[in-house]
Design a protein around this motif. Sequence first.
Motif, PDB file in Angstrom:
ATOM      1  N   LEU A  66      40.491  25.862  33.653  1.00  0.00           N
ATOM      2  CA  LEU A  66      40.051  25.177  32.435  1.00  0.00           C
ATOM      3  C   LEU A  66      38.677  25.688  31.999  1.00  0.00           C
ATOM      4  O   LEU A  66      37.862  26.082  32.832  1.00  0.00           O
ATOM      5  N   LYS A  67      38.437  25.647  30.724  1.00  0.00           N
ATOM      6  CA  LYS A  67      37.171  26.136  30.180  1.00  0.00           C
ATOM      7  C   LYS A  67      36.466  25.047  29.354  1.00  0.00           C
ATOM      8  O   LYS A  67      37.119  24.188  28.772  1.00  0.00           O
ATOM      9  N   GLY A  68      35.141  25.123  29.324  1.00  0.00           N
ATOM     10  CA  GLY A  68      34.345  24.263  28.448  1.00  0.00           C
ATOM     11  C   GLY A  68      34.581  22.782  28.647  1.00  0.00           C
ATOM     12  O   GLY A  68      34.571  22.278  29.782  1.00  0.00           O
ATOM     13  N   ASN A  69      34.818  22.080  27.545  1.00  0.00           N
ATOM     14  CA  ASN A  69      35.036  20.631  27.588  1.00  0.00           C
ATOM     15  C   ASN A  69      36.246  20.249  28.422  1.00  0.00           C
ATOM     16  O   ASN A  69      36.264  19.198  29.078  1.00  0.00           O
ATOM     17  N   ASP A  70      37.274  21.099  28.387  1.00  0.00           N
ATOM     18  CA  ASP A  70      38.478  20.805  29.176  1.00  0.00           C
ATOM     19  C   ASP A  70      38.167  20.783  30.667  1.00  0.00           C
ATOM     20  O   ASP A  70      38.733  19.977  31.419  1.00  0.00           O
ATOM     21  N   PHE A  71      37.275  21.660  31.116  1.00  0.00           N
ATOM     22  CA  PHE A  71      36.889  21.674  32.530  1.00  0.00           C
ATOM     23  C   PHE A  71      36.188  20.370  32.901  1.00  0.00           C
ATOM     24  O   PHE A  71      36.442  19.789  33.963  1.00  0.00           O
ATOM     25  N   ILE A  72      35.306  19.888  32.013  1.00  0.00           N
ATOM     26  CA  ILE A  72      34.610  18.619  32.255  1.00  0.00           C
ATOM     27  C   ILE A  72      35.605  17.482  32.361  1.00  0.00           C
ATOM     28  O   ILE A  72      35.531  16.635  33.261  1.00  0.00           O
ATOM     29  N   VAL A  73      36.575  17.455  31.448  1.00  0.00           N
ATOM     30  CA  VAL A  73      37.605  16.399  31.459  1.00  0.00           C
ATOM     31  C   VAL A  73      38.430  16.476  32.738  1.00  0.00           C
ATOM     32  O   VAL A  73      38.709  15.446  33.385  1.00  0.00           O
ATOM     33  N   GLY A  74      38.819  17.686  33.125  1.00  0.00           N
ATOM     34  CA  GLY A  74      39.637  17.853  34.321  1.00  0.00           C
ATOM     35  C   GLY A  74      38.937  17.394  35.575  1.00  0.00           C
ATOM     36  O   GLY A  74      39.515  16.673  36.403  1.00  0.00           O
ATOM     37  N   VAL A  75      37.681  17.801  35.736  1.00  0.00           N
ATOM     38  CA  VAL A  75      36.910  17.418  36.925  1.00  0.00           C
ATOM     39  C   VAL A  75      36.670  15.907  36.943  1.00  0.00           C
ATOM     40  O   VAL A  75      36.800  15.254  37.994  1.00  0.00           O
ATOM     41  N   ALA A  76      36.312  15.333  35.797  1.00  0.00           N
ATOM     42  CA  ALA A  76      36.055  13.894  35.724  1.00  0.00           C
ATOM     43  C   ALA A  76      37.321  13.099  36.044  1.00  0.00           C
ATOM     44  O   ALA A  76      37.283  12.095  36.769  1.00  0.00           O
ATOM     45  N   THR A  77      38.459  13.548  35.518  1.00  0.00           N
ATOM     46  CA  THR A  77      39.737  12.874  35.796  1.00  0.00           C
ATOM     47  C   THR A  77      40.079  12.973  37.278  1.00  0.00           C
ATOM     48  O   THR A  77      40.512  11.988  37.897  1.00  0.00           O
ATOM     49  N   ALA A  78      39.886  14.158  37.856  1.00  0.00           N
ATOM     50  CA  ALA A  78      40.191  14.363  39.273  1.00  0.00           C
ATOM     51  C   ALA A  78      39.343  13.462  40.159  1.00  0.00           C
ATOM     52  O   ALA A  78      39.850  12.789  41.069  1.00  0.00           O
ATOM     53  N   ALA A  79      38.038  13.431  39.895  1.00  0.00           N
ATOM     54  CA  ALA A  79      37.125  12.632  40.717  1.00  0.00           C
ATOM     55  C   ALA A  79      37.429  11.140  40.584  1.00  0.00           C
ATOM     56  O   ALA A  79      37.457  10.413  41.585  1.00  0.00           O
ATOM     57  N   THR A  80      37.653  10.684  39.358  1.00  0.00           N
ATOM     58  CA  THR A  80      37.931   9.260  39.137  1.00  0.00           C
ATOM     59  C   THR A  80      39.243   8.855  39.790  1.00  0.00           C
ATOM     60  O   THR A  80      39.350   7.782  40.399  1.00  0.00           O
ATOM     61  N   THR A  81      40.255   9.706  39.670  1.00  0.00           N
ATOM     62  CA  THR A  81      41.555   9.414  40.285  1.00  0.00           C
ATOM     63  C   THR A  81      41.439   9.322  41.800  1.00  0.00           C
ATOM     64  O   THR A  81      42.010   8.428  42.431  1.00  0.00           O
ATOM     65  N   ALA A  82      40.691  10.249  42.389  1.00  0.00           N
ATOM     66  CA  ALA A  82      40.551  10.286  43.848  1.00  0.00           C
ATOM     67  C   ALA A  82      39.762   9.093  44.371  1.00  0.00           C
ATOM     68  O   ALA A  82      40.123   8.508  45.401  1.00  0.00           O
ATOM     69  N   ILE A  83      38.696   8.713  43.681  1.00  0.00           N
ATOM     70  CA  ILE A  83      37.798   7.669  44.178  1.00  0.00           C
ATOM     71  C   ILE A  83      38.285   6.267  43.856  1.00  0.00           C
ATOM     72  O   ILE A  83      38.114   5.344  44.654  1.00  0.00           O
TER      73      ILE A  83
END
Length: 462
Positions: A416-433
């Motif tokens: 993922l690039k740019g804003n999509d990378f931010i969304v992907g990482v934020a979604t991953a972290a929130t889902t995991a935690i």
Amino acid sequence: MGAPKFNPLRDVISGTIMAATSVPQLIAYAETVGYAGYRGLTTAGAPLFAWGLATGSPWMNSGVTSLTAVMAKTDLGGEAYVAKYGEKEYVDLVSAYSLYIGVASIVMALVGFGKLASKVPTSVKSGFKWGCELGVLASALPNGLYAFGSSLKGMVATSAFGDVVTTVKTAVPGATGISGVANIAYAVTNPQSWDVVAAAIFFASTFFVMKAKSFLPKWLPPGSEVLMATAAATVFSVYYGYEGGVVGEIPSVDSDSGLSLFNGMVKVPIELMDVKELLNVPIAERCFGGSMVKLFITAAIFSGVNFLSIVGIASGFESDNNVPWSAPRELISQGVSNLAAASVGSAPVSGSMSRSLVSRMTGASSQLACIVTALLWIYMMPYMSIMSPTPKAALSAVIVSAVVKNVVIPKKILALKGNDFIVGVATAATTAITSPTIGFGVGCVIYVAINVLVRSPKKKVA
């Protein structure tokens, strides 16, 4: 190419292969849900049979998957619920949840959600998938590295990781996933705490399952490596007196119980739940703060997320093999199979990518292959006691081998690039935690906030 021409013999062969190679997964995913592994065997047939009658795909299979297992366990607080109320009540709770998810799926299909599901942003889907896979890893690792997986919980509680869990849960009460993250962190950083025999079975089985395709004969169907690994671990358990966690006794269904059809001429050896009792299960009171609205919303989100798996599988078959599919029909199929799951005490079910690919590879020509698999699972139950001595460490290896690569190297997120990378990482972290449901919702909100509400200023043209 299009849909294959109907061939009942090929369907029987394909369905039989599927039934044999999927047994270890059934047990492993039941353990992931949080109840006894044998329940995965006793409850798998009915949902798949219902799916076979409802779906329009010749190859798609359904069942409890790693995703549905970890989502159900997280949404319902599986470990805490079993500790407080016992496994029997937890089975009732999971069954009731399947019922609500089934109803939600059908309602959503009728209002046109099926076509909308394909619009979920790739960044959200990628991050959500990684967060769920980390949750799957957290559920499987304890039984893989320790003789009895429950012992890890006590070790974590008395460590620095336990303090972190307490702090996070105090600040964010909905952060149920942080316990699993802490389990992984403790286990990885404290190898001296592992049980030598359990860990040896786990690593050997994981290595074999992940690498076997490179040296096994090409004519063997996918899933054979799983069957071989669990069979070898079972033989080891029997002949060397393995003292760690095993599948355990698999209760048999009484010959006079089950479903009787055509005035007793046909006996179906499955135990049915009382639907009225399922409707009276205090699921909203105990898991959703007493709010039926919250329960329905969570069930709807679960249904929508579940359906993304089906969209991915069906779209793949459409692009690769020109097999058309109907989103409303497949969403209704998901609902029907979840209602069947509820009726026999199963966790929620969804489309299974691995089993669907096996079905295509082994030559299935219609939904009959699913039905054959389901009937074999139902009628072969008296012979499943052969799995009783199977070490849970081997079953954990089956699960871990399916997710560990993407957890360690999340290629789709890294792409993922740019804003999509931010969304992907934020979604991953929130889902995991927190939890899959919260993570998916937060991911969608962040995507809208970044890509819709926050607009970059337009450059002035000189």
